[in-house]
Design a protein around this motif. Structure first.
Motif, short mmCIF file in Angstrom:
data_model
loop_
_atom_site.label_atom_id
_atom_site.label_comp_id
_atom_site.label_asym_id
_atom_site.label_seq_id
_atom_site.Cartn_x
_atom_site.Cartn_y
_atom_site.Cartn_z
N ASP A 36 -4.18 1.00 -2.36
CA ASP A 36 -3.47 -0.05 -3.06
C ASP A 36 -3.22 0.44 -4.49
O ASP A 36 -4.17 0.55 -5.28
N PRO A 37 -1.98 0.76 -4.87
CA PRO A 37 -1.72 1.30 -6.21
C PRO A 37 -2.00 0.32 -7.34
O PRO A 37 -2.05 0.73 -8.50
N LYS A 38 -2.21 -0.95 -7.01
CA LYS A 38 -2.60 -1.90 -8.05
C LYS A 38 -4.09 -1.76 -8.37
O LYS A 38 -4.55 -2.23 -9.42
N GLU A 39 -4.84 -1.14 -7.47
CA GLU A 39 -6.28 -0.94 -7.67
C GLU A 39 -6.62 0.49 -8.08
O GLU A 39 -7.55 0.71 -8.86
N VAL A 40 -5.92 1.46 -7.52
CA VAL A 40 -6.15 2.85 -7.85
C VAL A 40 -4.81 3.58 -7.75
O VAL A 40 -4.07 3.41 -6.77
N SER A 41 -4.47 4.35 -8.75
CA SER A 41 -3.18 5.01 -8.77
C SER A 41 -3.24 6.35 -8.04
O SER A 41 -4.31 6.93 -7.83
N TYR A 42 -2.06 6.86 -7.71
CA TYR A 42 -1.98 8.19 -7.11
C TYR A 42 -2.53 9.23 -8.09
O TYR A 42 -3.25 10.16 -7.69
N GLY A 43 -2.24 9.06 -9.36
CA GLY A 43 -2.77 9.99 -10.35
C GLY A 43 -4.29 9.99 -10.40
O GLY A 43 -4.91 11.05 -10.55
N THR B 92 0.83 -1.20 0.00
CA THR B 92 0.00 0.00 0.00
C THR B 92 0.86 1.25 0.00
O THR B 92 2.05 1.21 0.29
N GLU B 93 0.23 2.36 -0.33
CA GLU B 93 0.89 3.67 -0.38
C GLU B 93 0.03 4.66 0.37
O GLU B 93 -1.18 4.49 0.48
N THR B 94 0.65 5.71 0.87
CA THR B 94 -0.09 6.73 1.62
C THR B 94 0.12 8.10 0.99
O THR B 94 1.22 8.43 0.55
N ALA B 95 -0.95 8.87 0.91
CA ALA B 95 -0.89 10.23 0.38
C ALA B 95 -1.78 11.12 1.24
O ALA B 95 -2.78 10.65 1.82
#
Length: 233
Positions: A106-113, A47-50
């Motif tokens: 989850d960047p595999k499901e939704v990107s930061y962009g 996962t990623e955090t923004a």
């Protein structure tokens, strides 16, 4: 706006809504159709955090809680020091904090962009300097607190792309800064939109954002929000 001032203003707002009809609520937050980012992050593992700041965190949190791929969206404060990360103190506008939402995805499901596209399109108006709708002050500024150089690259390139395309009538004022800390808001602010769907402020300012998300991003919308309380349960 302090909580006490916000509560006082809600009585007048409720009366206005009753007098002009329910259709006004849908016009409170006009979405803007914008192109996706030309530059985006590659999907990584885990996962990623923004962190996103775009006015009152109630509505911003509510929007991201309805986005597929988001694992959590927590209201809080960013941009200031830990010792001043309390609602009444932040509401003075003198702490450097912005009401913010920390989004874990989850960047595999939704990107930061894609999250940026939703943020600029339906979550807030990125051309309003130090205010959003009825809320005034630097704590309601539009800001992105990035977790690293990749997020910064995507965010800055996208802001430039949107400004160059003139998709908004005015220039974007969103500031991009490095994350120096995120401090969760008080429990009564978490999941506020979901728990208080008839609250006049939510009805007028925030529920239209959820409808705009559903209408403009149907493939990314989920009807069941991911709640802070459920995650802790």
């Amino acid at each position: 706006m302090s909580m006490s001032y916000r509560r006082r203003s809600l009585a007048a707002l409720a009366a206005t809504l009753l007098s002009i009809g329910a259709s006004a609520a849908g016009a409170a937050e006009d979405a803007v159709v914008i192109p996706p980012p030309a530059v985006d992050e590659a999907a990584g593992a885990g996962t990623e955090t923004a962190i996103f700041a775009g006015g009152c965190f109630w509505g911003v949190q509510g929007v991201f809680q309805h986005v597929k791929g988001v694992k959590s969206a927590v209201s809080g404060y960013a941009g200031g020091k830990a010792g001043t990360a309390q609602y009444e103190t932040v509401s003075t506008g003198a702490t450097g904090h912005a009401e913010s939402v920390e989004v874990t995805f989850d960047p595999k499901e939704v990107s930061y962009g894609k999250l940026l596209q939703i943020f600029f399109s339906v979550a807030h108006n990125p051309t309003q300097l130090n205010f959003q709708g009825p809320d005034q002050g630097t704590q309601y500024r539009s800001a992105l607190f990035v977790a690293g150089p990749e997020q910064r690259k995507v965010a800055e390139h996208y802001i430039g792309q949107l400004d160059k395309a003139h998709v908004f009538a005015q220039p974007i004022v969103t500031k991009v800064s490095d994350t120096t800390g995120f401090y969760p808001a008080e429990a009564y602010h978490q999941d506020f939109l979901t728990l208080n769907p008839t609250y006049p402020y939510i009805v007028y300012n925030d529920l239209p954002k959820i409808e705009n998300l559903k209408s403009l991003f149907p493939a990314d919308y989920r009807s069941e929000p991911v709640l802070v309380r459920k995650a802790k349960g």
